[in-house]
Design an enzyme around this catalytic site. Structure first.
Site, PDB file in Angstrom:
ATOM      1  N   TYR A   1       0.848  -1.193   0.000  1.00 42.16           N
ATOM      2  CA  TYR A   1       0.000   0.000   0.000  1.00 42.16           C
ATOM      3  C   TYR A   1       0.887   1.247   0.000  1.00 42.16           C
ATOM      4  O   TYR A   1       1.711   1.440   0.905  1.00 42.16           O
ATOM      5  CB  TYR A   1      -0.919   0.038   1.217  1.00 42.16           C
ATOM      6  CG  TYR A   1      -2.011  -1.013   1.257  1.00 42.16           C
ATOM      7  CD1 TYR A   1      -2.346  -1.759   0.136  1.00 42.16           C
ATOM      8  CD2 TYR A   1      -2.714  -1.250   2.428  1.00 42.16           C
ATOM      9  CE1 TYR A   1      -3.349  -2.717   0.183  1.00 42.16           C
ATOM     10  CE2 TYR A   1      -3.728  -2.204   2.484  1.00 42.16           C
ATOM     11  CZ  TYR A   1      -4.031  -2.939   1.358  1.00 42.16           C
ATOM     12  OH  TYR A   1      -5.029  -3.889   1.411  1.00 42.16           O
TER      13      TYR A   1
ATOM     14  N   GLN B   1      -9.289 -13.129   4.059  1.00 45.28           N
ATOM     15  CA  GLN B   1      -9.764 -11.791   3.718  1.00 45.28           C
ATOM     16  C   GLN B   1     -10.057 -11.739   2.213  1.00 45.28           C
ATOM     17  O   GLN B   1      -9.144 -11.730   1.391  1.00 45.28           O
ATOM     18  CB  GLN B   1      -8.729 -10.717   4.094  1.00 45.28           C
ATOM     19  CG  GLN B   1      -9.256  -9.314   3.880  1.00 45.28           C
ATOM     20  CD  GLN B   1      -8.334  -8.220   4.366  1.00 45.28           C
ATOM     21  OE1 GLN B   1      -8.446  -7.081   3.908  1.00 45.28           O
ATOM     22  NE2 GLN B   1      -7.450  -8.528   5.300  1.00 45.28           N
TER      23      GLN B   1
ATOM     24  N   ASN C   1      -7.705 -13.437  -0.686  1.00 41.47           N
ATOM     25  CA  ASN C   1      -7.992 -13.802  -2.077  1.00 41.47           C
ATOM     26  C   ASN C   1      -7.822 -15.299  -2.335  1.00 41.47           C
ATOM     27  O   ASN C   1      -7.458 -15.706  -3.440  1.00 41.47           O
ATOM     28  CB  ASN C   1      -7.103 -12.988  -3.035  1.00 41.47           C
ATOM     29  CG  ASN C   1      -7.376 -11.497  -2.964  1.00 41.47           C
ATOM     30  OD1 ASN C   1      -8.503 -11.060  -3.198  1.00 41.47           O
ATOM     31  ND2 ASN C   1      -6.376 -10.718  -2.601  1.00 41.47           N
TER      32      ASN C   1
ATOM     33  N   PHE D   1     -13.443  -4.238   0.792  1.00 42.79           N
ATOM     34  CA  PHE D   1     -14.396  -3.457  -0.006  1.00 42.79           C
ATOM     35  C   PHE D   1     -15.832  -3.654   0.508  1.00 42.79           C
ATOM     36  O   PHE D   1     -16.749  -3.914  -0.272  1.00 42.79           O
ATOM     37  CB  PHE D   1     -14.322  -3.825  -1.485  1.00 42.79           C
ATOM     38  CG  PHE D   1     -13.040  -3.432  -2.173  1.00 42.79           C
ATOM     39  CD1 PHE D   1     -12.220  -2.448  -1.661  1.00 42.79           C
ATOM     40  CD2 PHE D   1     -12.664  -4.042  -3.361  1.00 42.79           C
ATOM     41  CE1 PHE D   1     -11.030  -2.090  -2.309  1.00 42.79           C
ATOM     42  CE2 PHE D   1     -11.493  -3.691  -4.012  1.00 42.79           C
ATOM     43  CZ  PHE D   1     -10.675  -2.717  -3.487  1.00 42.79           C
TER      44      PHE D   1
ATOM     45  N   LYS E   1     -23.653   7.991  -0.885  1.00 40.84           N
ATOM     46  CA  LYS E   1     -23.208   9.161  -1.646  1.00 40.84           C
ATOM     47  C   LYS E   1     -23.645   9.109  -3.104  1.00 40.84           C
ATOM     48  O   LYS E   1     -23.736  10.138  -3.768  1.00 40.84           O
ATOM     49  CB  LYS E   1     -21.675   9.264  -1.604  1.00 40.84           C
ATOM     50  CG  LYS E   1     -21.103   9.681  -0.274  1.00 40.84           C
ATOM     51  CD  LYS E   1     -19.609   9.930  -0.359  1.00 40.84           C
ATOM     52  CE  LYS E   1     -18.810   8.670  -0.638  1.00 40.84           C
ATOM     53  NZ  LYS E   1     -17.355   8.904  -0.508  1.00 40.84           N
TER      54      LYS E   1
END
Length: 317
Positions: free
Chosen positions: A51, A172, A146, A201, A211
């Protein structure tokens, strides 16, 4: 805040995804998010070595500072990081762990996760290296991300064959109201094996925050407005689902955000909902979103609202 278990770790129902740190948000805003999370009682921070090319780990370590032992840090290895490498070979696992420890300014990682399967490395070799890190006290628990049902089973079998060495205690994968692929086997396998599930996500890149509504342009400056990768989520099908889900939540005096969190946590195998944040305000909203206890009738009605829709694009984080 209520907690659930990942192996020996007790994590808060809401966690902080740190993929924005050093990338979408600058250092000052990163510090704001970390401070707000601690103030809200959140104890679980999820990052990865790749990241922001390592900067996410660096900033998390810096802004936790002396408070590091109050929290649980999850990070990941395996995806390519320029100047460091990639993969799950034992020598690389050891190298990546040492680098993450340096960036995080800590001497142990609470949950060390294989970011994605490596088809070129037998899983027993990767698990052997991870077991060494656990035995050395550098890692407390290990997980994966994954992974398919078959890959989870292969990892579990390899741990058993190694005679009780460290095993993956978490998986995850992407999961949300708009992406339900884990229901095709992964969730059931996690329940069977006693493995915690961590959805990434969970808000479908903001689509489940409220939104984005049908007939309205996406707010300026948001990911979905700026990037094609996310903009393609604004399909008629997804927006129809968002409208139906928002109406459901509002009819019960809740928000779409609260529904997105609480629906995931209605699955007992889900230990924590990891959501990114770009401000302290977002952290506070996320922290307060997990308190709606959905009934069996609620879940059935939600399923009926979504049943007609098809799946959405799979992503790897």
């Amino acid at each position: 805040m209520e907690k659930r278990k990942i192996g020996s770790l007790a994590v808060t129902l809401v966690g902080i995804g740190c993929n924005n740190f050093g990338g979408r948000i600058d250092e000052k805003r990163t510090e704001e998010v970390v401070d707000a999370a601690l103030d809200a009682g959140i104890n679980f921070f999820d990052t990865a070595d790749m990241y922001a090319d390592g900067k996410s780990e660096e900033l998390l370590g810096r802004y936790l500072g002396s408070r590091r032992r109050e929290v649980l840090i999850a990070t990941k290895f395996g995806q390519e990081l320029e100047g460091q490498g990639k993969g799950a070979r034992p020598e690389y696992v050891r190298k990546a762990c040492a680098a993450s420890l340096r960036r995080l300014k800590t001497d142990y990682i609470d949950l060390y996760q294989q970011h994605l399967p490596d088809p070129d490395v037998p899983i027993e070799e990767t698990l052997g290296a991870l077991d060494e890190l656990v035995k050395a006290g550098k890692v407390r628990e290990i997980g994966c991300s994954n992974f398919s049902v078959q890959q989870i089973r292969e990892a579990e079998a390899a741990s058993v064959a190694r005679g009780g060495s460290a095993r993956y205690v978490s998986v995850q994968n992407q999961y949300s109201l708009l992406h339900r692929e884990p229901e095709e086997g992964v969730l059931a396998e996690c329940e069977r094996a006693g493995i915690a599930f961590l959805p990434f996500f969970p808000l479908m890149s903001g689509l489940l925050t409220g939104k984005y509504r049908k007939g309205r342009p996406p707010p300026e400056g948001t990911r979905i407005a700026k990037f094609d990768r996310y903009n393609k989520l604004l399909t008629d099908e997804n927006l129809d689902k968002v409208e139906a889900l928002a109406d459901f939540a509002e009819s019960r005096d809740h928000t779409l955000l609260e529904l997105a969190f609480s629906w995931l946590l209605a699955h007992s195998v889900v230990s924590s909902v990891i959501a990114g944040a770009t401000s302290g305000g977002q952290v506070r909203h996320n922290a307060g979103a997990a308190g709606w206890k959905l009934t069996a009738d609620d879940l059935e009605e939600i399923d009926s609202l979504l049943r007609a829709g098809a799946g959405t694009t799979t992503s790897k984080r």
